[in-house]
Design a protein around this motif. Structure first.
Motif: not given
Length: 249
Positions: A84-97
């Motif tokens: 769930p931490i990874g899922v939450e962080i994904l909201v704030y990061l550019n998934p391509l990078y």
């Protein structure tokens, strides 16, 4: 889905089952490259999680003679915390990078491991294992590759191939449980997807059985190199997914 589409779907399930039976992971890596062209991304993710429960459960059963939950639980606990931490962080990061960076690191690690002798075995304590598990879960939440770090950490310890799989496969099973429950809560598991799952089970099981038969014939060093080759493929697939022609597909 027409007859040709189902044939492609079934062959991918057969190949995914074989790779999972042989290596203990990477089923999702194999099938997603095919299924994403013939079914929706949500169906693909749901089926990978459902078949992951099947493949990892079967692997745990086959390796029950060397199963050691004392070695597996810290990684499993950390993975549950990390997803769930990874899922939450994904909201704030550019998934391509993110995919590009992780992909490059996996490729470097795999090429280095294939080019040099076996790593000297490492002793890793419980606290470090939980931290590794958290990283493993976070990477799973961020990229969908939920078993990569736990698999790599098992290689670092210099364990024989049976013991490696008897540790990282329960971790993957727990990860798929968490993912499947999340999908069920989100309403991703539809009747159509369940029908596809049932139709693909015989092909997945056939591949799984044949892959395990081959696994029983190989040496530890061959297994080490096979895992590194699959990690290299995982890294390459992440990098390719960030390229412009992939985004336009």
């Amino acid at each position: 889905m027409d007859a040709l589409g189902f044939a492609i779907f079934a062959l991918a399930a057969l190949a995914g089952g074989f790779v999972s039976g042989f290596s203990g992971f990477a089923m999702g890596l194999v099938v997603s490259g095919v299924w994403l062209h013939i079914i929706t991304p949500i169906q693909t993710a749901t089926l990978i999680a459902g078949y992951g429960l099947l493949t990892q459960g079967y692997g745990i059963y086959r390796l029950r003679h060397v199963l050691d939950l004392r070695k597996a639980w810290p990684l499993a606990l950390g993975t549950v915390i990390g997803i769930p931490i990874g899922v939450e962080i994904l909201v704030y990061l550019n998934p391509l990078y993110l995919r590009f960076g992780v992909g490059v690191l996996l490729m470097i690690y795999s090429i280095y491991g294939l080019a040099r002798p076996v790593f000297a075995p490492m002793r890793i304590g419980t606290g470090a294992d939980i931290a590794i598990g958290i990283s493993n879960g976070m990477l799973g939440g961020l990229t969908g590759l939920g078993g990569v770090i736990s698999t790599i950490s098992c290689q670092w310890r210099g364990w024989p191939k049976d013991l490696q799989r008897a540790v990282f496969q329960p971790v993957l099973f727990i990860a798929f449980v968490v993912i499947s429950l999340s999908q069920a809560a989100a309403g991703s598991i539809t009747r159509e997807t369940l029908v596809l799952y049932a139709l693909g089970v015989p092909f997945m099981v056939a591949g799984l059985w044949s892959g395990f038969k081959m696994f029983g014939t190989i040496q530890d060093e061959t297994f080490r190199k096979a895992v590194l080759a699959l990690l290299l493929l995982a890294g390459l697939s992440l990098v390719v997914s960030t390229l412009p022609f992939s985004a336009d597909r």
